[in-house]
Motif scaffolding. Structure first.
Motif, PDB file in Angstrom:
ATOM      1  N   ALA A   1      36.701  43.001  42.658  1.00  0.00           N
ATOM      2  CA  ALA A   1      36.764  43.418  41.258  1.00  0.00           C
ATOM      3  C   ALA A   1      37.392  44.805  41.126  1.00  0.00           C
ATOM      4  O   ALA A   1      38.219  45.046  40.246  1.00  0.00           O
ATOM      5  CB  ALA A   1      35.376  43.386  40.635  1.00  0.00           C
ATOM      6  N   ALA A   2      37.004  45.721  42.008  1.00  0.00           N
ATOM      7  CA  ALA A   2      37.549  47.084  41.949  1.00  0.00           C
ATOM      8  C   ALA A   2      39.033  47.091  42.297  1.00  0.00           C
ATOM      9  O   ALA A   2      39.821  47.818  41.682  1.00  0.00           O
ATOM     10  CB  ALA A   2      36.781  47.988  42.892  1.00  0.00           C
ATOM     11  N   ALA A   3      39.429  46.266  43.262  1.00  0.00           N
ATOM     12  CA  ALA A   3      40.834  46.216  43.655  1.00  0.00           C
ATOM     13  C   ALA A   3      41.685  45.653  42.512  1.00  0.00           C
ATOM     14  O   ALA A   3      42.781  46.161  42.234  1.00  0.00           O
ATOM     15  CB  ALA A   3      40.993  45.368  44.906  1.00  0.00           C
ATOM     16  N   ARG A   4      41.192  44.639  41.857  1.00  0.00           N
ATOM     17  CA  ARG A   4      41.941  44.070  40.724  1.00  0.00           C
ATOM     18  C   ARG A   4      42.011  45.060  39.564  1.00  0.00           C
ATOM     19  O   ARG A   4      43.022  45.143  38.856  1.00  0.00           O
ATOM     20  CB  ARG A   4      41.299  42.767  40.279  1.00  0.00           C
ATOM     21  CG  ARG A   4      41.513  41.649  41.283  1.00  0.00           C
ATOM     22  CD  ARG A   4      40.959  40.327  40.776  1.00  0.00           C
ATOM     23  NE  ARG A   4      41.008  39.338  41.849  1.00  0.00           N
ATOM     24  CZ  ARG A   4      39.977  38.586  42.208  1.00  0.00           C
ATOM     25  NH1 ARG A   4      38.834  38.678  41.577  1.00  0.00           N
ATOM     26  NH2 ARG A   4      40.101  37.726  43.196  1.00  0.00           N
ATOM     27  N   LYS A   5      40.936  45.810  39.371  1.00  0.00           N
ATOM     28  CA  LYS A   5      40.902  46.797  38.293  1.00  0.00           C
ATOM     29  C   LYS A   5      41.961  47.880  38.517  1.00  0.00           C
ATOM     30  O   LYS A   5      42.517  48.418  37.569  1.00  0.00           O
ATOM     31  CB  LYS A   5      39.508  47.429  38.232  1.00  0.00           C
ATOM     32  CG  LYS A   5      39.339  48.451  37.143  1.00  0.00           C
ATOM     33  CD  LYS A   5      37.937  49.014  37.129  1.00  0.00           C
ATOM     34  CE  LYS A   5      37.790  50.109  36.106  1.00  0.00           C
ATOM     35  NZ  LYS A   5      36.465  50.723  36.159  1.00  0.00           N
ATOM     36  N   HIS A   6      42.249  48.170  39.784  1.00  0.00           N
ATOM     37  CA  HIS A   6      43.245  49.185  40.113  1.00  0.00           C
ATOM     38  C   HIS A   6      44.655  48.610  40.184  1.00  0.00           C
ATOM     39  O   HIS A   6      45.578  49.288  40.621  1.00  0.00           O
ATOM     40  CB  HIS A   6      42.890  49.871  41.427  1.00  0.00           C
ATOM     41  CG  HIS A   6      41.729  50.800  41.292  1.00  0.00           C
ATOM     42  ND1 HIS A   6      41.813  52.027  40.700  1.00  0.00           N
ATOM     43  CD2 HIS A   6      40.432  50.664  41.653  1.00  0.00           C
ATOM     44  CE1 HIS A   6      40.633  52.614  40.704  1.00  0.00           C
ATOM     45  NE2 HIS A   6      39.767  51.809  41.271  1.00  0.00           N
ATOM     46  N   GLY A   7      44.828  47.346  39.779  1.00  0.00           N
ATOM     47  CA  GLY A   7      46.157  46.766  39.665  1.00  0.00           C
ATOM     48  C   GLY A   7      46.687  46.090  40.920  1.00  0.00           C
ATOM     49  O   GLY A   7      47.875  45.814  41.002  1.00  0.00           O
ATOM     50  N   GLU A   8      45.842  45.822  41.905  1.00  0.00           N
ATOM     51  CA  GLU A   8      46.299  45.139  43.111  1.00  0.00           C
ATOM     52  C   GLU A   8      46.415  43.643  42.822  1.00  0.00           C
ATOM     53  O   GLU A   8      45.624  43.081  42.071  1.00  0.00           O
ATOM     54  CB  GLU A   8      45.329  45.376  44.269  1.00  0.00           C
ATOM     55  CG  GLU A   8      45.269  46.822  44.714  1.00  0.00           C
ATOM     56  CD  GLU A   8      44.299  47.046  45.863  1.00  0.00           C
ATOM     57  OE1 GLU A   8      43.728  46.079  46.377  1.00  0.00           O
ATOM     58  OE2 GLU A   8      44.109  48.212  46.237  1.00  0.00           O
ATOM     59  N   SER A   9      47.393  43.008  43.446  1.00  0.00           N
ATOM     60  CA  SER A   9      47.539  41.559  43.289  1.00  0.00           C
ATOM     61  C   SER A   9      46.367  40.876  43.992  1.00  0.00           C
ATOM     62  O   SER A   9      45.733  41.467  44.868  1.00  0.00           O
ATOM     63  CB  SER A   9      48.858  41.098  43.890  1.00  0.00           C
ATOM     64  OG  SER A   9      48.835  41.254  45.296  1.00  0.00           O
ATOM     65  N   PRO A  10      46.051  39.625  43.633  1.00  0.00           N
ATOM     66  CA  PRO A  10      44.917  38.939  44.269  1.00  0.00           C
ATOM     67  C   PRO A  10      45.043  38.844  45.793  1.00  0.00           C
ATOM     68  O   PRO A  10      44.064  39.039  46.509  1.00  0.00           O
ATOM     69  CB  PRO A  10      44.930  37.555  43.623  1.00  0.00           C
ATOM     70  CG  PRO A  10      45.585  37.761  42.304  1.00  0.00           C
ATOM     71  CD  PRO A  10      46.596  38.839  42.528  1.00  0.00           C
ATOM     72  N   GLY A  11      46.250  38.581  46.285  1.00  0.00           N
ATOM     73  CA  GLY A  11      46.448  38.490  47.734  1.00  0.00           C
ATOM     74  C   GLY A  11      46.252  39.829  48.431  1.00  0.00           C
ATOM     75  O   GLY A  11      45.630  39.917  49.492  1.00  0.00           O
ATOM     76  N   TYR A  12      46.799  40.885  47.821  1.00  0.00           N
ATOM     77  CA  TYR A  12      46.656  42.211  48.406  1.00  0.00           C
ATOM     78  C   TYR A  12      45.201  42.685  48.320  1.00  0.00           C
ATOM     79  O   TYR A  12      44.692  43.324  49.234  1.00  0.00           O
ATOM     80  CB  TYR A  12      47.574  43.210  47.709  1.00  0.00           C
ATOM     81  CG  TYR A  12      47.564  44.569  48.371  1.00  0.00           C
ATOM     82  CD1 TYR A  12      48.280  44.797  49.538  1.00  0.00           C
ATOM     83  CD2 TYR A  12      46.820  45.622  47.842  1.00  0.00           C
ATOM     84  CE1 TYR A  12      48.259  46.026  50.153  1.00  0.00           C
ATOM     85  CE2 TYR A  12      46.788  46.858  48.449  1.00  0.00           C
ATOM     86  CZ  TYR A  12      47.515  47.061  49.611  1.00  0.00           C
ATOM     87  OH  TYR A  12      47.484  48.269  50.236  1.00  0.00           O
ATOM     88  N   ALA A  13      44.528  42.357  47.233  1.00  0.00           N
ATOM     89  CA  ALA A  13      43.123  42.742  47.076  1.00  0.00           C
ATOM     90  C   ALA A  13      42.266  42.089  48.155  1.00  0.00           C
ATOM     91  O   ALA A  13      41.392  42.736  48.735  1.00  0.00           O
ATOM     92  CB  ALA A  13      42.618  42.352  45.690  1.00  0.00           C
ATOM     93  N   LYS A  14      42.542  40.804  48.451  1.00  0.00           N
ATOM     94  CA  LYS A  14      41.789  40.108  49.494  1.00  0.00           C
ATOM     95  C   LYS A  14      42.048  40.754  50.851  1.00  0.00           C
ATOM     96  O   LYS A  14      41.130  41.008  51.621  1.00  0.00           O
ATOM     97  CB  LYS A  14      42.159  38.632  49.535  1.00  0.00           C
ATOM     98  CG  LYS A  14      41.364  37.847  50.563  1.00  0.00           C
ATOM     99  CD  LYS A  14      41.790  36.395  50.601  1.00  0.00           C
ATOM    100  CE  LYS A  14      41.057  35.596  51.637  1.00  0.00           C
ATOM    101  NZ  LYS A  14      40.854  36.206  52.915  1.00  0.00           N
TER     102      LYS A  14
END
Length: 80
Positions: free
Chosen positions: A50-63
């Motif tokens: 959730a935090a990674a997506r909030k900071h604008g990371e793509s789903p693959g990069y966030a994972k």
């Protein structure tokens, strides 16, 4: 003159003996004595995503990013 020499020698001895005591008293706290707070790692995996997506990371990069943090011990694995 002799009294001044004796006083100076006494002061030097006193300072010389007190420095190791002061250094020993300023020793850092060991890690076993540090209390663990609820807001310290490891954090839940879902919160990381959730935090990674909030900071604008793509789903693959966030994972990938959260998986790297799992390896470092900052995040709990997703199955726990």
């Amino acid at each position: 003159m002799r009294r001044m020499t004796i006083a100076l020698a006494g002061t030097v001895v006193f300072i010389g003996m007190s420095v190791p005591v002061a250094a020993a008293g300023a020793a850092p706290v060991s890690r076993t004595q540090v209390s663990v707070h609820a807001d310290q790692p490891p954090f839940p995996y879902a919160d990381c995503l959730a935090a990674a997506r909030k900071h604008g990371e793509s789903p693959g990069y966030a994972k990938w990013h959260c998986d790297e943090l799992v390896k470092k011990g900052w995040i709990k694995p997703p199955n726990s």
